[in-house]
Design an enzyme around this catalytic site. Structure first.
Site, PDB file in Angstrom:
ATOM      1  N   GLY B  47      -9.054  64.191  47.803  1.00 31.79           N
ATOM      2  CA  GLY B  47      -8.560  63.105  48.646  1.00 31.79           C
ATOM      3  C   GLY B  47      -7.450  62.362  47.929  1.00 31.79           C
ATOM      4  O   GLY B  47      -7.525  62.095  46.725  1.00 31.79           O
ATOM      5  N   GLY B  49      -5.914  59.542  49.540  1.00 30.88           N
ATOM      6  CA  GLY B  49      -5.709  58.261  50.211  1.00 30.88           C
ATOM      7  C   GLY B  49      -5.627  57.163  49.172  1.00 30.88           C
ATOM      8  O   GLY B  49      -5.424  57.418  47.978  1.00 30.88           O
ATOM      9  N   LEU B  50      -5.811  55.936  49.604  1.00 27.08           N
ATOM     10  CA  LEU B  50      -5.718  54.838  48.649  1.00 27.08           C
ATOM     11  C   LEU B  50      -6.707  55.033  47.520  1.00 27.08           C
ATOM     12  O   LEU B  50      -6.382  54.859  46.342  1.00 27.08           O
ATOM     13  CB  LEU B  50      -5.981  53.516  49.359  1.00 27.08           C
ATOM     14  CG  LEU B  50      -4.861  53.076  50.290  1.00 27.08           C
ATOM     15  CD1 LEU B  50      -5.193  51.747  50.916  1.00 27.08           C
ATOM     16  CD2 LEU B  50      -3.552  52.987  49.533  1.00 27.08           C
ATOM     17  N   ALA B  51      -7.925  55.411  47.870  1.00 21.91           N
ATOM     18  CA  ALA B  51      -8.940  55.547  46.837  1.00 21.91           C
ATOM     19  C   ALA B  51      -8.629  56.730  45.921  1.00 21.91           C
ATOM     20  O   ALA B  51      -8.557  56.587  44.696  1.00 21.91           O
ATOM     21  CB  ALA B  51     -10.312  55.694  47.481  1.00 21.91           C
ATOM     22  N   SER B 291      -2.921  46.497  65.873  1.00 18.77           N
ATOM     23  CA  SER B 291      -3.452  45.679  64.786  1.00 18.77           C
ATOM     24  C   SER B 291      -4.147  44.446  65.309  1.00 18.77           C
ATOM     25  O   SER B 291      -3.726  43.795  66.250  1.00 18.77           O
ATOM     26  CB  SER B 291      -2.336  45.252  63.849  1.00 18.77           C
ATOM     27  OG  SER B 291      -2.816  44.222  63.025  1.00 18.77           O
ATOM     28  N   ARG B 337     -14.907  41.703  64.375  1.00 18.99           N
ATOM     29  CA  ARG B 337     -14.698  42.876  65.217  1.00 18.99           C
ATOM     30  C   ARG B 337     -15.901  43.267  66.049  1.00 18.99           C
ATOM     31  O   ARG B 337     -15.758  43.569  67.236  1.00 18.99           O
ATOM     32  CB  ARG B 337     -14.352  44.053  64.316  1.00 18.99           C
ATOM     33  CG  ARG B 337     -13.047  43.847  63.661  1.00 18.99           C
ATOM     34  CD  ARG B 337     -12.734  44.969  62.724  1.00 18.99           C
ATOM     35  NE  ARG B 337     -11.371  44.747  62.265  1.00 18.99           N
ATOM     36  CZ  ARG B 337     -10.764  45.473  61.362  1.00 18.99           C
ATOM     37  NH1 ARG B 337     -11.398  46.487  60.800  1.00 18.99           N
ATOM     38  NH2 ARG B 337      -9.539  45.203  60.999  1.00 18.99           N
ATOM     39  N   ARG B 442     -17.509  45.833  58.375  1.00 19.70           N
ATOM     40  CA  ARG B 442     -16.436  45.568  57.433  1.00 19.70           C
ATOM     41  C   ARG B 442     -15.493  44.518  58.005  1.00 19.70           C
ATOM     42  O   ARG B 442     -15.146  44.558  59.174  1.00 19.70           O
ATOM     43  CB  ARG B 442     -15.654  46.837  57.160  1.00 19.70           C
ATOM     44  CG  ARG B 442     -14.430  46.628  56.305  1.00 19.70           C
ATOM     45  CD  ARG B 442     -13.739  47.921  55.972  1.00 19.70           C
ATOM     46  NE  ARG B 442     -13.084  48.547  57.098  1.00 19.70           N
ATOM     47  CZ  ARG B 442     -11.910  48.166  57.594  1.00 19.70           C
ATOM     48  NH1 ARG B 442     -11.274  47.127  57.080  1.00 19.70           N
ATOM     49  NH2 ARG B 442     -11.370  48.817  58.602  1.00 19.70           N
ATOM     50  N   LEU B 448      -8.714  48.517  52.649  1.00 18.24           N
ATOM     51  CA  LEU B 448      -7.622  48.829  51.712  1.00 18.24           C
ATOM     52  C   LEU B 448      -7.968  48.243  50.352  1.00 18.24           C
ATOM     53  O   LEU B 448      -7.776  48.867  49.312  1.00 18.24           O
ATOM     54  CB  LEU B 448      -6.307  48.249  52.235  1.00 18.24           C
ATOM     55  CG  LEU B 448      -5.881  48.734  53.627  1.00 18.24           C
ATOM     56  CD1 LEU B 448      -4.535  48.126  54.008  1.00 18.24           C
ATOM     57  CD2 LEU B 448      -5.793  50.246  53.662  1.00 18.24           C
TER      58      LEU B 448
HETATM   59  C1  LIG Z   1      -5.561  52.911  62.477  1.00 13.89           C
HETATM   60  C2  LIG Z   1      -6.244  52.304  61.288  1.00 13.89           C
HETATM   61  C3  LIG Z   1      -5.838  51.057  60.832  1.00 13.89           C
HETATM   62  C4  LIG Z   1      -6.456  50.464  59.734  1.00 13.89           C
HETATM   63  N1  LIG Z   1      -6.021  49.250  59.311  1.00 13.89           N
HETATM   64  C5  LIG Z   1      -6.609  48.694  58.216  1.00 13.89           C
HETATM   65  C6  LIG Z   1      -6.160  47.452  57.712  1.00 13.89           C
HETATM   66  O1  LIG Z   1      -5.234  46.840  58.261  1.00 13.89           O
HETATM   67  N2  LIG Z   1      -6.740  46.928  56.624  1.00 13.89           N
HETATM   68  C7  LIG Z   1      -7.756  47.598  55.992  1.00 13.89           C
HETATM   69  O2  LIG Z   1      -8.226  47.089  54.998  1.00 13.89           O
HETATM   70  N3  LIG Z   1      -8.199  48.768  56.442  1.00 13.89           N
HETATM   71  C8  LIG Z   1      -7.654  49.353  57.536  1.00 13.89           C
HETATM   72  N4  LIG Z   1      -8.115  50.560  57.985  1.00 13.89           N
HETATM   73  C9  LIG Z   1      -9.141  51.286  57.231  1.00 13.89           C
HETATM   74  C10 LIG Z   1      -8.549  51.969  56.017  1.00 13.89           C
HETATM   75  O3  LIG Z   1      -7.271  52.449  56.331  1.00 13.89           O
HETATM   76  C11 LIG Z   1      -9.340  53.147  55.546  1.00 13.89           C
HETATM   77  O4  LIG Z   1     -10.675  52.823  55.477  1.00 13.89           O
HETATM   78  C12 LIG Z   1      -8.913  53.556  54.158  1.00 13.89           C
HETATM   79  O5  LIG Z   1      -7.538  53.749  54.119  1.00 13.89           O
HETATM   80  C13 LIG Z   1      -9.601  54.795  53.694  1.00 13.89           C
HETATM   81  O6  LIG Z   1      -9.019  55.237  52.489  1.00 13.89           O
HETATM   82  P1  LIG Z   1      -9.613  56.421  51.676  1.00 13.89           P
HETATM   83  O7  LIG Z   1      -8.776  56.570  50.488  1.00 13.89           O
HETATM   84  O8  LIG Z   1     -11.056  56.210  51.463  1.00 13.89           O
HETATM   85  O9  LIG Z   1      -9.501  57.703  52.610  1.00 13.89           O
HETATM   86  P2  LIG Z   1      -8.305  58.353  53.415  1.00 13.89           P
HETATM   87  O10 LIG Z   1      -7.074  57.594  53.321  1.00 13.89           O
HETATM   88  O11 LIG Z   1      -8.841  58.683  54.758  1.00 13.89           O
HETATM   89  O12 LIG Z   1      -8.015  59.689  52.648  1.00 13.89           O
HETATM   90  C14 LIG Z   1      -8.819  60.807  52.741  1.00 13.89           C
HETATM   91  C15 LIG Z   1      -8.229  61.869  51.877  1.00 13.89           C
HETATM   92  O13 LIG Z   1      -9.155  62.907  51.708  1.00 13.89           O
HETATM   93  C16 LIG Z   1      -8.578  64.147  52.004  1.00 13.89           C
HETATM   94  N5  LIG Z   1      -9.619  64.974  52.531  1.00 13.89           N
HETATM   95  C17 LIG Z   1     -10.511  64.681  53.500  1.00 13.89           C
HETATM   96  N6  LIG Z   1     -11.355  65.693  53.669  1.00 13.89           N
HETATM   97  C18 LIG Z   1     -10.991  66.634  52.797  1.00 13.89           C
HETATM   98  C19 LIG Z   1     -11.494  67.911  52.494  1.00 13.89           C
HETATM   99  N7  LIG Z   1     -12.546  68.408  53.096  1.00 13.89           N
HETATM  100  N8  LIG Z   1     -10.864  68.637  51.543  1.00 13.89           N
HETATM  101  C20 LIG Z   1      -9.786  68.128  50.899  1.00 13.89           C
HETATM  102  N9  LIG Z   1      -9.307  66.919  51.129  1.00 13.89           N
HETATM  103  C21 LIG Z   1      -9.900  66.190  52.071  1.00 13.89           C
HETATM  104  C22 LIG Z   1      -7.468  63.855  52.931  1.00 13.89           C
HETATM  105  O14 LIG Z   1      -6.503  64.853  52.824  1.00 13.89           O
HETATM  106  C23 LIG Z   1      -6.987  62.526  52.433  1.00 13.89           C
HETATM  107  O15 LIG Z   1      -6.086  62.733  51.390  1.00 13.89           O
HETATM  108  C24 LIG Z   1      -7.513  51.145  59.095  1.00 13.89           C
HETATM  109  C25 LIG Z   1      -7.918  52.383  59.554  1.00 13.89           C
HETATM  110  C26 LIG Z   1      -7.311  52.951  60.658  1.00 13.89           C
HETATM  111  C27 LIG Z   1      -7.845  54.239  61.190  1.00 13.89           C
END
Ligand SMILES: Cc1cc2nc3c(=O)[nH]c(=O)nc-3n(C[C@H](O)[C@H](O)[C@H](O)COP(=O)(O)OP(=O)(O)OC[C@H]3O[C@@H](n4cnc5c(N)ncnc54)[C@H](O)[C@@H]3O)c2cc1C
Ligand code: SF4
Ligand code: FES
Lengths: 208, 644, 252
Positions: B47, B49-51, B291, B337, B442, B448
Site C-alpha cells: 500500500g 496511500g498516506l499510511a 466535501s 456524520r 470517525r 488523513l
Molecule cells: C472521497 C473520500 C474523501 C475523503 N476525505 C477525507 C478527508 O477530507 N479527511 C480525512 O481525514 N479523511 C478523508 N477520507 C478518508 C481517507 O482518505 C482514507 O481513510 C485514507 O486516505 C486511507 O489511507 P490509507 O493509506 O490507509 O489507504 P489508501 O490510501 O486507500 O491506500 C491503499 C493502498 O493499498 C494498496 N492496495 C490495496 N490493496 C492492495 C493489494 N491487495 N495489493 C497491493 N496493494 C494494495 C493500494 O494500491 C493503495 O496504494 C476520505 C475518503 C474518501 C473515499
C-alpha cells in the site's frame, strides 16, 4: 533554437529597415549596402562587418536547422505509432506550422540569394543597382506573389518563434504571458507589413 | 448465534501511567535497532496511500530495505488522493481553545466511546508534528494573506483545527508522501512494485515473513520475502459495491491476513457519509463525495409535504423543513456524520426525499450566496460546485444540490496493539486497514491524520522493537509455508477462470452490495441481518458456480482482478453481518433499530458492549471466534452523545 | 442514445492493434464515459469476448489513472475534465466515437487502452521532491509563505500525472508534467535549496526517457484536465538555464 532564431530575427528587422529605404528613392536605397560595408571600417576593413554578419547568420541558420531537425527526429521517436484519429490544432496555427514553414522559408532563402544577392535569377542582375533589380522583380506578379507567400510564412514563423523563444529563455510568466503573445503577434504583423510594403509599392506604382 | 465465544484479548503493548507521557515512555522502552543492522533488514510495505507511502519512505530514510507494493500503476494514485476536506491537528494556531487534550476528547467522544484512550491520545499528540512535516515537504496548504496557515472547522468540531489545501487535501498530502517515497527509490532504499497485487500472506514458523503477489501486467505469481510485513491497504467500503472509494479498493490483503490468523476487529463499524451525489441510474459504478465542508455554509432541507415534486425554487420558505437545524438546534447542519446520514435516511424513508427515487435531500447555498456574495462562495467551494455540475448537469449556484448518504469509510480493520502489530508476530497494520483509533465513528479530517501518524511517526518507531530481534533466519524458497501459499494463489486464479459461467463479476458485486446496503447499512435490525446471513452464503456459492471470467491468467486481466476481490468481499460481508448482529447496541456508525432512545437516537449499551470485538477465522464453514478486548476509560467518561 | 464506439484493441505490448467497432444502445446521458464502457464490457463478457481494458480508479478526476484519446482529443471534448468525469450528455445520438490509448514511446501500450506511465515516476524520482526526512521539520509557521506564492504553487501541484499533456503534444513531450512539479516546489521557500538541481535532473531524465523536445506548440495546456498553465514550462526553462549558465549543477 531561441538564440540562433534570435540572431536571425535581429537580422530580419535590420533587413526590413533597409528595404524600406526603397520608398525614399534609388539613391537612398543604393546607398544602404555601401553604408553597411562601411560599418566599423577602421577596425574591420571595408566590408568586414558584412562578412562577419554573413558568417554569423550562416552559422545561426545551420544551427537553427540542425536543432529543428533534431527536434523533429526526437518527436518522431517519441511517438512511433501515430494516432488513427487526431483532431488538429488546439494550440495556435503558427505553432503547428513551424516545421513546414521553416522549410518553405529555407527554400525561399535560396531563391532570394540567387535572385538579389548573386543576381543570377534577376531580370536585371546589376549588382551595383539593387534598386533596379528590386523594382524589376516586383513588376512581375508571380515574383511578388512568391515573395508575399514567403513573407507571410515568415510572419507566422516569427509570431510563434518570438513567443516560443521568450518561453524557452524563461522570460514568460503568468502575468506577462498574454502581453508577450500580443507582442509576438504585433512584431510579426509589423515585419510582414514592412516587407510587403516594397512589392506593394512597386506593383501599385508608388515606387518606379 | 453463528459464532463461538473465545478467550478475551488484551493489548499487552499498551503503556500505563499518565496518558500525556505514555507515548514518550513507550518509545523509550522500545529497543533500538543497531544502525548497521538496518541495512540487513527488509520490510515489505503493501500500500502506498498516506499510511503506506509515509511508512515506506520513513523506513527507507531510517536505512531499512523496503519493498513497496500497490495495485495502481503508480504509488501516487493510492486512494488517499481522493480525500478532499482536510486534516486535523491540535496546533491551536487560532487560540480558540483547542489543545491535544481537546482533540483527544473529541475523537474519543466522536467515536462513541469505542476506541482506546492511549491510542487516541498519541494520535492527538502526533497530529501537531504531521503538519510541520508536510509543510517542510512542500505541501501547499491554504494560507492566509499574512502568509500563515489557514484552518477551518470541520465535521462537527467547534474549534477551527482542520488544515486544508482547497478541496484536494488528500492529493497534496499524498504527493508529499509520494515524493518522499520517490526520493528513497532514487536512493535505492525502496524498491517499488506498482501494478502488483498482494494475494496472500506468508507466515513461516509463526512470523509474517512475506507475501504472495501477482504482477498485474505479466500475470506472474511471485513470493516476496522479508523480516516483517506492513499492510497499509486501506478500507473495505467497496463491499457495498457503491461507495465513495476508488474502484480498486479491496479487502483482499487484510482478508487473506485474517485467514492466516490475524484477528479482524469491529468489522461492522462503517461510516456512511451524509453528503454524496445521489445515484442516477443502474449504470452507477461509484458514488462521489461532496466535501463535508459544504455543510459549513449550505443548509440542508426537504419539503415539508411528503411527495412534494415541485422544483426547489418553487417551494416557499414556509414549506421547507430544515430538519437538521430543527432537530439539533445547537449543532444544526454541522452534526457528526452518522447523525446527519441517518436523519437524511429518515426523512427520505418518510417520503420527503427529493430527486429520482426520492433518495436525496437538498443542500442549499442560496443563503450563503446572499450573505457572502457569489465570489466568496466560489472561492471557497468553486471546485466542488464544478464537480457537482459536471456529474449532474445542474448548476448549484442556481438550484440547490441534491445529496444522499453513501458508504465512505470503514472504522473496522485488522486488530492491532499499541505498536500497530497484529496478532501475527511481524505483521503490522497501518492506516484505514487497521481498526485502531476511531472507535465506532470517525470524525471528519481524522483519517488523513491517522494515516500519516501511523506511517510517519508510530510504525517507524514501534517496528524497531520487533526488528531488534532480527535479521531472522532466511526463509528458503521451498519452505512449506511459501509453496503452500503460492500454490493456493495459483489454484484460486485457475478456479476463478475455470468456472466459465453465465454471470459477470459486477452483477454479483452489485447484488452483494445491495444486500449489504439494505441490511447492514445505515440501519441494521436482527431480522435484516439474519436475512443477509442467509442470502450471502447462497450468493457466494452461486458466484463460484456461475461467474464468468474471460481470458487467462497470463497478462493484464482486469476481470480476473475484480473477481478475486469480490470473492473475498463475500467472505468479509458475512463476518460484518455476524459482528453487526452480535452487537445489539447502537453506537456510532452502527445503528441497531432495536437500540434507540425514544426520540430515535443511537442508544449505547456500555454495560455489555464496551469492548472491541476481535474475530478469529476458524475455517471456511466454521463459525468465527469472538475475542473481546475490554475498553477502559480513565480520562473521558462515557456519556450519551448529544448534539441537540 | 445509440453510439458507435471505434475502440483500439491490442492484446499485448508486442501485438499489433486495430480499431474495432462496437454499437452501444441505451446510453443514458447521466452515465459517465467509463460507465458506458462498463456496460459495453459486461455485454462483451457475456458474449464470450474479452472486455476492453482501460485504466481507472477513483472516478473522481483526481487519481490520474484514467485517460484515453476520445475523437482525437485527450480526455475528450470537455475542457478541464478527466475521462472519468466526462458524462455522456456531451454526446449525441448516432455519434461515432473513436477511442485510442495515449501514444508515446515513453508510454508503451500494455493492453487496449492501458499504457505504462512509469516514466513519470522516474522523472519525480530524479528530483521532484524536497529533502525533508521525517522528524526534521521546523514548526509549520516558522516560514510564512505569501498567499500568492502558496496559491501558485498549489495550482501547479494540482497536476494528477495523467499524461494527457504527453498524449496531446505533437512532439510527445512531457514538459508540462515536469514543469508542473518544478514550479510547485520551486515556488516554495522550502524548495529553494534544491531548486536548480531539481530542474536540471528532472529535465535530463525527461530527455533520457524518450519524451520529445518542447517546441512550445501549446497543445498540452488545453488538454490538461487540471489547467496547468504553459507558463510553468518557462519557469522550468528559466531554472535550467540559470543552472546551466552558472554551471552550478550538472545532471546526475
Ligand atoms: C472521497 C473520500 C474523501 C475523503 N476525505 C477525507 C478527508 O477530507 N479527511 C480525512 O481525514 N479523511 C478523508 N477520507 C478518508 C481517507 O482518505 C482514507 O481513510 C485514507 O486516505 C486511507 O489511507 P490509507 O493509506 O490507509 O489507504 P489508501 O490510501 O486507500 O491506500 C491503499 C493502498 O493499498 C494498496 N492496495 C490495496 N490493496 C492492495 C493489494 N491487495 N495489493 C497491493 N496493494 C494494495 C493500494 O494500491 C493503495 O496504494 C476520505 C475518503 C474518501 C473515499
Ligand atoms: S500536466 Fe496536466 S495533462 Fe500533464 S500529467 Fe499533469 S494533469 Fe495530466
Ligand atoms: S479514474 Fe481517477 S482521475 Fe479518472
Amino acid at each position: 533554437m531561441a538564440v540562433t532564431g534570435g540572431a536571425m530575427f535581429l537580422f530580419v528587422i535590420g533587413h526590413m529597415a533597409g528595404n524600406l529605404k526603397v520608398l525614399f528613392g534609388p539613391e537612398a536605397f543604393n546607398e544602404h549596402p555601401k553604408w553597411l560595408r562601411s560599418i566599423g571600417e577602421g577596425l574591420l576593413g571595408h566590408g568586414g562587418f558584412v562578412w562577419i554578419a554573413r558568417v554569423g547568420l550562416l552559422l545561426s541558420l545551420v544551427l537553427h536547422m540542425t536543432a529543428a531537425i533534431q527536434l523533429a527526429r526526437r518527436a518522431r521517436t517519441a511517438r512511433p505509432a501515430r494516432y488513427q484519429h487526431r483532431r488538429p490544432v488546439q494550440g495556435s496555427y503558427a505553432a503547428r506550422t513551424m516545421r513546414w514553414g521553416g522549410v518553405i522559408i529555407a527554400l525561399f532563402l535560396v531563391y532570394h540569394l540567387m535572385d538579389l544577392t548573386a543576381g543570377w535569377l534577376n531580370p536585371v542582375g546589376d549588382l551595383e543597382n539593387p534598386y533596379g533589380n528590386v523594382t524589376a522583380d516586383f513588376r512581375h506578379w508571380y515574383v511578388s506573389l512568391t515573395y508575399a507567400v514567403a513573407i507571410v510564412t515568415l510572419g507566422f514563423h516569427i509570431r510563434h518563434g518570438v513567443w516560443s523563444a521568450l518561453q524557452t529563455l524563461g522570460a514568460s510568466n503568468g502575468a506577462r504571458q498574454r502581453v508577450l503573445r500580443g507582442v509576438a503577434l504585433g512584431v510579426a504583423v509589423a515585419i510582414c507589413a514592412g516587407f510587403l510594403a516594397v512589392p506593394f509599392s512597386v506593383l501599385t506604382g508608388l515606387v518606379k | 448465534m453463528r459464532y463461538v465465544e473465545g478467550a478475551p484479548i488484551a493489548d499487552t503493548a499498551a503503556p500505563g501511567g499518565p496518558i500525556e507521557t505514555r507515548w514518550d515512555r513507550h518509545r523509550f522502552g522500545t529497543r533500538l535497532v543497531n544502525p548497521a543492522n538496518k541495512r540487513k533488514l527488509t520490510v515489505i510495505v503493501v500500500g502506498t496511500g498516506l499510511a503506506g507511502g509515509a511508512a515506506a519512505a520513513t523506513l527507507g530514510e531510517l536505512g531499512y530495505n523496503v519493498l513497496s507494493f500497490c495495485y495502481q500503476d503508480s504509488p501516487r494514485r493510492a486512494h488517499s488522493i481522493a480525500a478532499q476536506g482536510g486534516i486535523n491537528a491540535a496546533k491551536n494556531y487560532r487560540n480558540d481553545g483547542d489543545s491535544v487534550h481537546r482533540l483527544f476528547y473529541d475523537t474519543v467522544k466522536g467515536g462513541d466511546f469505542r476506541s482506546r484512550e492511549s491510542n487516541v491520545y498519541r494520535l492527538a499528540q502526533i497530529s501537531v508534528e504531521i503538519i510541520d512535516q508536510c509543510v517542510a515537504q512542500g505541501v501547499p496548504f491554504a494560507r492566509e494573506y499574512g502568509g500563515l496557515l489557514d484552518t477551518r472547522s470541520f465535521g462537527g468540531a467547534q474549534v477551527s483545527r482542520t488544515f486544508y489545501a482547497r478541496g484536494q487535501t488528500g492529493q497534496q498530502l499524498l504527493l508529499g508522501a509520494y515524493q518522499a517515497l520517490a526520493r528513497q527509490v532514487n536512493a535505492g532504499r525502496v524498491k517499488m512494485h506498482p501494478r502488483t497485487e498482494m494475494l496472500d500472506l506468508v507466515v513461516a514458523d509463526g512470523r509474517a515473513r512475506g507475501i504472495v503477489a501477482r504482477d498485474l501486467v505479466t500475470g506472474e505469481v511471485t513470493t516476496h520475502l522479508a523480516d516483517a510485513v506492513v499492510l497499509a491497504t486501506g478500507g473495505y467500503g467497496n463491499v457495498f459495491y457503491l461507495s465513495t472509494n476508488a474502484k480498486g479498493c479491496n479487502a483482499t490483503a487484510i482478508w487473506r491476513a485474517h485467514r492466516r490468523g490475524a484477528l479482524l476487529a469491529n468489522p461492522c463499524y462503517t461510516q456512511i457519509h451524509p453528503t454524496c451525489i445521489p445515484v442516477s441510474g443502474d449504470h452507477q459504478s461509484k458514488l462521489t463525495l461532496m466535501s463535508e465542508s459544504l455543510r459549513n455554509d449550505g443548509r440542508v432541507w426537504v419539503p415539508v409535504r411528503a411527495g412534494d415534486t415541485r422544483p426547489a425554487n418553487q417551494i416557499p420558505e414556509s414549506e421547507r423543513d430544515y430538519y437538521l437545524e430543527r432537530i439539533y438546534p445547537s449543532f444544526g447542519n454541522l452534526v457528526p456524520r452518522d447523525i446527519a446520514s441517518r436523519a437524511a435516511k429518515n426523512v427520505c424513508d418518510s417520503g420527503h426525499g427529493v430527486g429520482p427515487g426520492g433518495l436525496g435531500v437538498y443542500l442549499d447555498f442560496a443563503d450563503a450566496i446572499r450573505r457572502l456574495g457569489k465570489p466568496a462562495v466560489e472561492a471557497k467551494y468553486g471546485n466542488l460546485f464544478e464537480m457537482y455540475q459536471r456529474i449532474t448537469g445542474e448548476d448549484p449556484y442556481e438550484v440547490p444540490m441534491r445529496i444522499y448518504p453513501a458508504v465512505h469509510y470503514t472504522m473496522g480493520g485488522l486488530w492491532v496493539d499499541y505498536d500497530l502489530q497484529s496478532t501475527i508476530p511481524g505483521l503490522f497494520v497501518v492506516g484505514e486497514a487497521n481498526f485502531s483509533d476511531h472507535g465506532a465513528n470517525r470524525l471528519g479530517a481524522s483519517a488523513l491524520m491517522q494515516g500519516l501518524a501511523d506511517g510517519y511517526f508510530v510504525l517507524p518507531n514501534t517496528i524497531g522493537g520487533y526488528l531488534a530481534d532480527g535479521p531472522f533466519d532466511p526463509v528458503p524458497a521451498d519452505h512449506p509455508a511459501v509453496t503452500e501459499a503460492e500454490t493456493g494463489v495459483r489454484d484460486r486464479v485457475a478456479r476463478l477462470l475455470a468456472v466459465n459461467g453465465d454471470r459477470t463479476v459486477d452483477s454479483f458485486h452489485r447484488e452483494l452490495g445491495r444486500l449489504m446496503w439494505d441490511h447492514c447499512g445505515m440501519e441494521r435490525s436482527e431480522e435484516g441481518l439474519r436475512k443477509a446471513l442467509e442470502r450471502i452464503p447462497e450468493l457466494r456459492q452461486e458466484f463460484w458456480e456461475r461467474v464468468r471470467v474471460p481470458g487467462d491468467g497470463e497478462g493484464l486481466n482486469q476481470a480476473l482482478e475484480k473477481a478475486g476481490r469480490v470473492a473475498d468481499f463475500f467472505e468479509l460481508a458475512e463476518l460484518m453481518c455476524v459482528d453487526a448482529l452480535h452487537r445489539t447496541e447502537s453506537c456510532g456508525g452502527h445503528f441497531r433499530a432495536e437500540s434507540q432512545t425514544p426520540d430515535g437516537e443511537a442508544l449505547r449499551d456500555d454495560e455489555r458492549f464496551s469492548y472491541v470485538a476481535a474475530w478469529e477465522y476458524a475455517g471456511a464453514d466454521e463459525p468465527p471466534v469472538l475475542h473481546r478486548e475490554a475498553l477502559d476509560f480513565e480520562y473521558v467518561t462515557p456519556s450519551q452523545r448529544s448534539y441537540k | 442514445m445509440r453510439l458507435t464506439l471505434r475502440v483500439w484493441r491490442q492484446a499485448g505490448p508486442d501485438e499489433d492493434g486495430r480499431l474495432v467497432d462496437y454499437a452501444v444502445d441505451d446510453v443514458s446521458p447521466d452515465m459517465s464515459f467509463l460507465e458506458m464502457l462498463d456496460v459495453l464490457n459486461e455485454r462483451l463478457v457475456l458474449d464470450g469476448e474479452e472486455p476492453i481494458a482501460f485504466d481507472h480508479d477513483c472516478r473522481e478526476g483526481i487519481c490520474g489513472m484514467c485517460g484515453m484519446m476520445i475523437n482525437g482529443v485527450a480526455h475528450g471534448p470537455e475542457r478541464a475534465t478527466t475521462t472519468c468525469q466526462l458524462h455522456m450528455r456531451h454526446f449525441s445520438d448516432g455519434d461515432v466515437v473513436v477511442i485510442e490509448p495515449w501514444r508515446a514511446r515513453a508510454f508503451p501500450v500494455i493492453r487496449d487502452l492501458v499504457v505504462d506511465r512509469g516514466a513519470f515516476d522516474r522523472i519525480i524520482e530524479a528530483g521532484g521532491y524536497i529533502t525533508a526526512p521525517t522528524g526534521s521539520a521546523p514548526d509549520a509557521h516558522a516560514i510564512p509563505i505569501p498567499k500568492p506564492d502558496a496559491d501558485k504553487a498549489f495550482e501547479a501541484a494540482a497536476c494528477i500525472g495523467c499524461g494527457a499533456c504527453v498524449a496531446a503534444c505533437p512532439n510527445g513531450s512531457g514538459m508540462l508534467f515536469t514543469a508542473a512539479k518544478a514550479t510547485h516546489l520551486g515556488l516554495l521557500p522550502q524548495g529553494q535549496p534544491e531548486r536548480h538541481s531539481r530542474a536540471v535532473d528532472m529535465l535530463a531524465t525527461h530527455d533520457a526517457l524518450d519524451f520529445g523536445g518542447c517546441t512550445n506548440a501549446g497543445e498540452c495546456a488545453p488538454a490538461c484536465p487540471k489547467g496547468i498553465p504553459l507558463e510553468s514550462i518557462a519557469r522550468l526553462n528559466r531554472d535550467v538555464l540559470r543552472a546551466t549558465v552558472s554551471g552550478a549543477h550538472k545532471p546526475r
